[in-house]
Design a protein around this motif. Structure first.
Motif, short mmCIF file in Angstrom:
data_model
loop_
_atom_site.label_atom_id
_atom_site.label_comp_id
_atom_site.label_asym_id
_atom_site.label_seq_id
_atom_site.Cartn_x
_atom_site.Cartn_y
_atom_site.Cartn_z
N PHE A 102 0.86 -1.08 -0.03
CA PHE A 102 0.07 0.02 -0.08
C PHE A 102 0.97 1.24 0.17
O PHE A 102 1.65 1.47 0.88
CB PHE A 102 -0.79 -0.16 1.29
CG PHE A 102 -1.97 -1.05 1.20
CD1 PHE A 102 -2.81 -1.39 0.18
CD2 PHE A 102 -2.00 -1.90 2.37
CE1 PHE A 102 -3.75 -2.31 0.32
CE2 PHE A 102 -2.86 -2.92 2.36
CZ PHE A 102 -3.79 -3.02 1.32
N PHE A 103 0.75 2.02 -0.99
CA PHE A 103 1.45 3.31 -1.03
C PHE A 103 0.55 4.29 -0.62
O PHE A 103 -0.46 4.84 -1.12
CB PHE A 103 1.85 3.51 -2.46
CG PHE A 103 2.88 2.79 -3.03
CD1 PHE A 103 4.09 2.95 -2.97
CD2 PHE A 103 2.51 1.41 -3.48
CE1 PHE A 103 5.18 2.16 -3.45
CE2 PHE A 103 3.60 0.48 -3.97
CZ PHE A 103 4.71 0.94 -3.86
N CYS A 104 0.80 4.69 0.57
CA CYS A 104 -0.12 6.00 1.38
C CYS A 104 0.50 7.20 1.27
O CYS A 104 1.53 7.53 0.76
CB CYS A 104 0.12 5.55 3.03
SG CYS A 104 -0.34 3.80 3.32
N ILE A 109 4.98 3.49 2.75
CA ILE A 109 4.70 2.27 2.00
C ILE A 109 4.61 1.27 3.12
O ILE A 109 5.38 0.68 3.90
CB ILE A 109 5.85 1.84 1.10
CG1 ILE A 109 6.20 2.85 0.20
CG2 ILE A 109 5.65 0.61 0.51
CD1 ILE A 109 7.41 2.90 -0.83
N LYS A 110 3.35 0.49 3.11
CA LYS A 110 3.21 -0.63 3.90
C LYS A 110 3.27 -1.84 2.96
O LYS A 110 2.53 -2.02 2.11
CB LYS A 110 1.90 -0.45 4.68
CG LYS A 110 1.36 0.65 5.33
CD LYS A 110 0.09 0.67 5.87
CE LYS A 110 -0.10 2.00 6.69
NZ LYS A 110 -1.60 1.76 7.46
N THR A 111 3.97 -2.52 3.50
CA THR A 111 4.21 -3.99 2.61
C THR A 111 3.99 -5.07 3.60
O THR A 111 4.43 -5.36 4.66
CB THR A 111 5.78 -4.14 2.25
OG1 THR A 111 5.89 -2.90 1.59
CG2 THR A 111 6.10 -5.41 1.40
N HIS A 112 3.34 -6.20 2.79
CA HIS A 112 2.83 -7.31 3.63
C HIS A 112 3.11 -8.57 2.54
O HIS A 112 2.70 -8.67 1.56
CB HIS A 112 1.21 -7.40 3.76
CG HIS A 112 0.78 -6.23 4.22
ND1 HIS A 112 0.60 -5.98 5.71
CD2 HIS A 112 0.07 -4.95 3.88
CE1 HIS A 112 0.11 -4.88 6.02
NE2 HIS A 112 -0.27 -4.28 5.01
N ASN A 113 3.99 -9.50 3.37
CA ASN A 113 4.04 -10.67 2.71
C ASN A 113 3.52 -11.94 3.00
O ASN A 113 3.59 -12.14 4.27
CB ASN A 113 5.84 -10.99 2.83
CG ASN A 113 6.63 -9.79 2.20
OD1 ASN A 113 6.99 -9.71 1.19
ND2 ASN A 113 7.29 -9.10 3.20
N ILE A 114 2.70 -12.43 2.26
CA ILE A 114 1.83 -13.56 2.51
C ILE A 114 2.12 -14.71 2.03
O ILE A 114 2.11 -14.76 0.58
CB ILE A 114 0.22 -13.13 2.33
CG1 ILE A 114 0.08 -11.74 2.86
CG2 ILE A 114 -0.71 -14.18 2.71
CD1 ILE A 114 -1.48 -11.22 2.56
#
Length: 185
Positions: A102-104, A109-114
């Protein structure tokens, strides 16, 4: 993939989470399919986002099966709408991860590794010519039908006949049953 409207993507993930505990991400030439099925294989849901939905869409082969852990990322859609300017989704096959960024505002920048597992594509298997009735309705009409049921209601029954559509809930002990019938024109 860069999402144009990540709110719609979030709403699709929310809807699929009510069907099953796992989410399939199936990148195809005609777009990105999000699919889910319940444990009994009696309910199936699919949302297909065409390549035009994304600012940039490049195809990677193979279906990716993820868990419900994607849901918390899209839990508060109004907050996302206010703070997120764009969303980037990519797949790292080297680490078996789906990466959602998510580029806020303000350069955050919020990065989620799933984690994901390779799997066969999930498809509903049935013969459409054996289905005697077809229900086609605007989403708003269907939403208006289910708004009469309590939010905690886990399951409703949709019965369709050539002349009417009936939506019904059942509660333990038979108390508080709500039945809505709609005549078809």
């Amino acid at each position: 993939m860069n999402c144009v409207c990540f709110t719609a993507l979030g709403k699709a993930i929310h809807a699929l989470s009510r069907i099953g505990n796992e989410l399939w991400l199936d990148p195809m030439v005609k777009g990105l399919a999000l699919r889910s099925v319940n444990a009994a294989h009696s309910a199936y849901g699919c949302f297909l986002f065409s390549p035009m939905f994304f600012k940039q869409y490049s195809l990677e082969s193979g279906s990716k099966q993820g868990s419900k852990s994607v849901l918390p990322l899209f839990r508060c859609l109004t907050s996302i709408e206010r703070s997120v300017e764009r969303c980037h989704i990519s797949v790292s096959t080297a680490t078996d991860r789906v990466i959602i960024q998510f580029f806020c505002r303000h350069g955050i920048i919020k990065t989620h590794n799933i984690h994901f597992q390779e799997s066969e594509a999930l498809q509903a298997v049935f013969d459409s010519h054996l289905c005697p009735n077809v229900l086609k309705a605007p989403a708003r009409l269907l939403a208006d039908m289910v708004v009469h049921f309590p939010l905690f209601q886990e399951e409703i029954t949709l019965s369709i006949s050539p002349l009417k559509v009936t939506v019904r809930n059942y509660q333990q002990g038979g108390k508080g049953v709500l039945t809505l019938s709609y005549r078809l024109l």
